[in-house]
Design a protein around this motif. Structure first.
Motif, PDB file in Angstrom:
ATOM      1  N   LEU A 106      -5.484   1.575  -2.601  1.00  0.00           N
ATOM      2  CA  LEU A 106      -4.390   1.646  -1.378  1.00  0.00           C
ATOM      3  C   LEU A 106      -3.824   1.375  -1.552  1.00  0.00           C
ATOM      4  O   LEU A 106      -2.981   2.594  -0.211  1.00  0.00           O
ATOM      5  CB  LEU A 106      -6.005   0.881  -0.427  1.00  0.00           C
ATOM      6  N   SER A 107      -3.257   0.369  -1.337  1.00  0.00           N
ATOM      7  CA  SER A 107      -1.946  -0.271  -1.304  1.00  0.00           C
ATOM      8  C   SER A 107      -0.690   0.958  -2.120  1.00  0.00           C
ATOM      9  O   SER A 107       0.343   0.898  -1.854  1.00  0.00           O
ATOM     10  CB  SER A 107      -1.508  -1.702  -1.913  1.00  0.00           C
ATOM     11  N   LEU A 155       4.180   5.782   2.284  1.00  0.00           N
ATOM     12  CA  LEU A 155       5.238   5.432   2.479  1.00  0.00           C
ATOM     13  C   LEU A 155       6.668   5.490   1.948  1.00  0.00           C
ATOM     14  O   LEU A 155       7.539   5.813   2.719  1.00  0.00           O
ATOM     15  CB  LEU A 155       5.180   4.036   3.290  1.00  0.00           C
ATOM     16  N   GLN A 156       6.424   5.946   1.240  1.00  0.00           N
ATOM     17  CA  GLN A 156       7.522   5.491  -0.450  1.00  0.00           C
ATOM     18  C   GLN A 156       8.355   4.777  -0.214  1.00  0.00           C
ATOM     19  O   GLN A 156       9.670   4.434   0.034  1.00  0.00           O
ATOM     20  CB  GLN A 156       8.362   6.658  -0.368  1.00  0.00           C
ATOM     21  N   LEU A 157       7.612   3.399  -0.383  1.00  0.00           N
ATOM     22  CA  LEU A 157       7.767   1.840   0.226  1.00  0.00           C
ATOM     23  C   LEU A 157       9.097   1.539  -1.395  1.00  0.00           C
ATOM     24  O   LEU A 157       8.165   1.760  -2.416  1.00  0.00           O
ATOM     25  CB  LEU A 157       7.019   1.072   0.013  1.00  0.00           C
TER      26      LEU A 157
END
Length: 173
Positions: free
Chosen positions: A154-155, A163-165
């Motif tokens: 999930l992360s 979110l393209q962190l």
């Protein structure tokens, strides 16, 4: 009359210091205090609008939510005698803190920081979930493994893909 260790003078014998409604009041007050601090600090930054959020938008909104939750926790606090018992040993609270839970949570935070910097998102998110799952005495290593795998998946999907962190999946140093 002498009180047991950790008991105040005006407290009935056999009742822990932070039992029942006192714990709810103190917890609610602490949440209100933290929320008010976040609102105060967040208002020092530009708030912006819903379409163009400024740097103060998120901490201010989060602080306001914490204040509302803290007030609701303190407002719904009930005396221990009016609370329904939960489980078989509801009347018996542990005489000592759950050190296993504290240690596992703190160790998981340290593991996330270390593995996040030198390992990446995938090993860090797996480690934080796997280690903290052992804070609960009912968890087995198999249930912790399944939980850590699901949370890691999930992360990765939420933070890395959606979110393209800017947090690499894997890194070496």
């Amino acid at each position: 009359m002498l009180n047991a260790p950790g008991q105040s003078a005006g407290q009935p014998a056999g009742q822990p210091f932070l039992s029942g409604y006192k714990r709810d009041y103190y917890g609610g007050a602490l949440m209100c205090l933290i929320g008010a601090g976040a609102v105060t600090q967040g208002l020092e930054y530009s708030f912006g609008s819903l379409t163009h959020m400024g740097p103060g938008f998120f901490p201010t909104c989060l602080g306001a939510i914490l204040v509302v939750l803290g007030v609701s926790i303190a407002a719904t606090a009930k005396r221990p005698a009016t609370r329904p018992p939960i489980g078989e040993n509801a009347a018996q609270e542990p005489a000592h803190p759950e050190w296993r839970g504290w240690f596992c949570i703190l160790a998981s935070i340290v593991a996330f920081v270390v593995l996040g910097k030198w390992g990446g998102l995938l090993p860090a998110s797996f480690a934080v979930t796997f280690i903290s799952a052992f804070g609960d005495r009912d968890n087995t290593w198999k249930s912790a493994l399944v939980l850590a795998s699901v949370i890691t998946l999930l992360s990765v999907v939420i933070f890395w893909w959606l979110l393209q962190l800017q947090f690499p999946l894997f890194t070496w140093g």
